[in-house]
Design a protein around this motif. Structure first.
Motif: not given
Length: 120
Positions: A6-7, A38-40, A58-67, A69-74
């Protein structure tokens, strides 16, 4: 579960093979379910059956949390991206392009011989 992956990244991101090639590879390896994350980038083919394989979009989205960078897979069987999400992904892609241009200029200044920027 050796029949599930799945990735995976395709050539739409930083992978080597396009989605159709990946499907053929996974069919040969006996994978039943797979997701190209894929990335974004959400692959245009939302759900397809290839021989005995099921492709879960699916998608791997680049985002941020508390400064940080993370990748969120959906994952989704019926992806319905909102206009806001599409705009966000487009902004990320433009950022890739701008970053690549800056890196190109830095490498040229360091003396690396590179093709013209229009080729990249």
């Amino acid at each position: 579960m050796k029949n599930v992956d799945l990735h995976i990244h395709s050539s739409n991101s930083d992978g080597i093979y396009n989605p159709d090639e990946l499907s053929k590879i996974f069919h040969r390896k006996g994978k039943c379910f797979f997701s190209i994350t894929d990335h974004n980038y959400l692959t245009d083919n939302h759900i397809r059956e290839f021989k005995s394989n099921i492709w879960i979009p699916g998608i791997e989205v680049s985002t941020q949390t508390d400064g940080t960078s993370i990748h969120l897979t959906a994952y989704s069987l019926k992806p319905n991206l909102t206009a806001k999400m599409i705009k966000y992904l487009d902004e990320i892609k433009r950022g890739y392009s701008e970053r690549a241009k800056k890196q190109y200029i830095k490498l040229k200044k360091l003396g690396f011989k590179l093709p013209s920027l229009s080729v990249i």
